[in-house]
Design a protein around this motif. Structure first.
Motif: not given
Length: 375
Positions: A92-95, A163-178, A340-341, A347-353
């Motif tokens: 896996y590389q990235r979005r 959804a709402a699992a990966d805040a690595s590029e756009t922090p929670c509470g910012t940007g669009a839902y997706h 959930a984190r 759930p976050s990406v880590e939670d999904h694992a």
């Protein structure tokens, strides 16, 4: 032809901007039209001969030689954005952000020469909007098909979407839902990869069985047969496209929701929930008569609601098994409660694992009878 012009054309060919040059280098630089790409998940081919990626984690694969290739992707509107994500050589590389107004292709680079494999996934759900693939260009590019193996369809809500699992590029509470969607790293695809199985996701954020998180509908039973999970859509999904060995259904979190505080919200109705769920299981069985049905609870629920949901799912299993005595019994799995984190209580990406790790022993025997030698 002057030498300078010849070298210039060679350079353009290598960049994917020209393909008409004669000689071995030009013959290696090929174009793969979208119509030649087998896709897995909810998709359709448009009248313009584009591959329309619709559902969460719908994916396709190809291989190429050399250091780079180009994906020509677009959106239905110029002012929006969406996301793809990809594997390169099994890692896996990235979005990758797809801008609606972008004219240039997405360029993927490889670390060295030789033949490389790429699997591209839609990171977002159907309600985010489609991504159109026109073509792939690169040296000796070829379409890939998934290896034969059991298929799991994961039906669910925003949790199943990633959804709402990966805040690595756009922090929670910012940007669009997706902007925080990451379908590839959601629990379903993780479970499938761990078991050597294939997967498709049929999931919609906020959706429920008899009511959604803040509305009466349309619910999953109302949109499941629509290609894009939109109630008003005229096009139905062709369920003969894939034949899952297992259908996992994880719904209920939103039925228990207290709503948004703006619309009237009646107390949870167990009878309605169980009745609609039994009917939905019957609907799924009409689409996939030989599939094993698995019902999952919710990792987001605890206390009284958790117990009530588990009791409801047990009642659904009892009714479904009685209605279909010749079929394999419905399987049940009750999640352990999770703090959930991710964003907005997801759930976050880590939670999904962690969820995938928890689910793997449950799904393994359901998939194992379907497994055979893989080519």
């Amino acid at each position: 032809m002057k030498p300078m012009n010849k070298y210039l054309l060679l350079a353009l060919c290598c960049l994917g901007l020209g393909t008409a040059l004669a000689g071995p280098a030009a013959r290696r630089a090929t174009t793969l039209p979208a119509t030649a790409l087998p896709a897995y998940g909810r998709y359709r081919l448009t009248d313009a001969h584009q591959l329309e990626l619709i559902g969460s984690a719908v994916h396709f694969g190809f291989s190429f030689e050399g250091p780079r290739c180009e994906i020509y992707a677009s959106l239905p509107t110029a002012d929006g954005h969406n996301y793809l994500q990809y594997e390169l050589d099994g890692v896996y590389q990235r979005r990758v952000r797809v801008a609606g107004a972008a004219a240039a292709p997405l360029v993927l680079t490889a670390p060295g020469p030789g033949r490389h494999t790429v699997w591209v996934y839609k990171a977002t759900e159907a309600h985010t909007g489609p991504i159109f693939i026109e073509k792939i260009t690169g040296p000796r590019v070829k379409a890939l098909r998934e290896a034969a193996g059991p298929l799991i369809e994961f039906i669910g809500n925003s949790i199943t979407c990633g959804a709402a699992a990966d805040a690595s590029e756009t922090p929670c509470g910012t940007g669009a839902y997706h902007d925080q969607h990451n379908a590839y790293q959601a629990y379903g695809p993780r479970v499938a990869r761990a078991l050597g199985a294939r997967f498709v996701l049929s999931s919609v954020s906020g959706i429920g069985l008899y009511r959604n998180w803040n509305s009466a509908g349309p619910t999953m039973p109302q949109v499941y047969e629509k290609v894009d999970f939109q109630d008003a859509s005229p096009q139905r999904w062709d369920f003969s496209t894939f034949t899952p060995a297992v259908v996992s259904i994880a719904l209920g979190t939103n039925d228990f929701s207290n709503g948004d505080g703006k619309h009237e919200r009646l107390p949870f109705d167990s009878a309605q929930f169980v009745g609609r769920y039994v009917d939905f299981v019957a609907l799924v069985k009409t689409k996939y008569p030989r599939a094993r049905i698995a019902l999952l609870s919710s990792p987001m629920m605890g206390g009284h609601n958790r117990s009530t949901l588990q009791n409801c799912l047990t009642a659904v299993k009892t009714a479904a098994d009685a209605a279909h005595p010749a079929d394999a019994p419905v399987a049940l799995y009750f999640f352990q409660p999770m703090q959930a984190r991710g964003c907005n209580g997801h759930p976050s990406v880590e939670d999904h694992a962690l969820l995938a790790q928890e689910l793997e022993p449950f799904f393994r025997p359901l998939v194992a009878p379907q497994q055979g030698p893989r080519p």
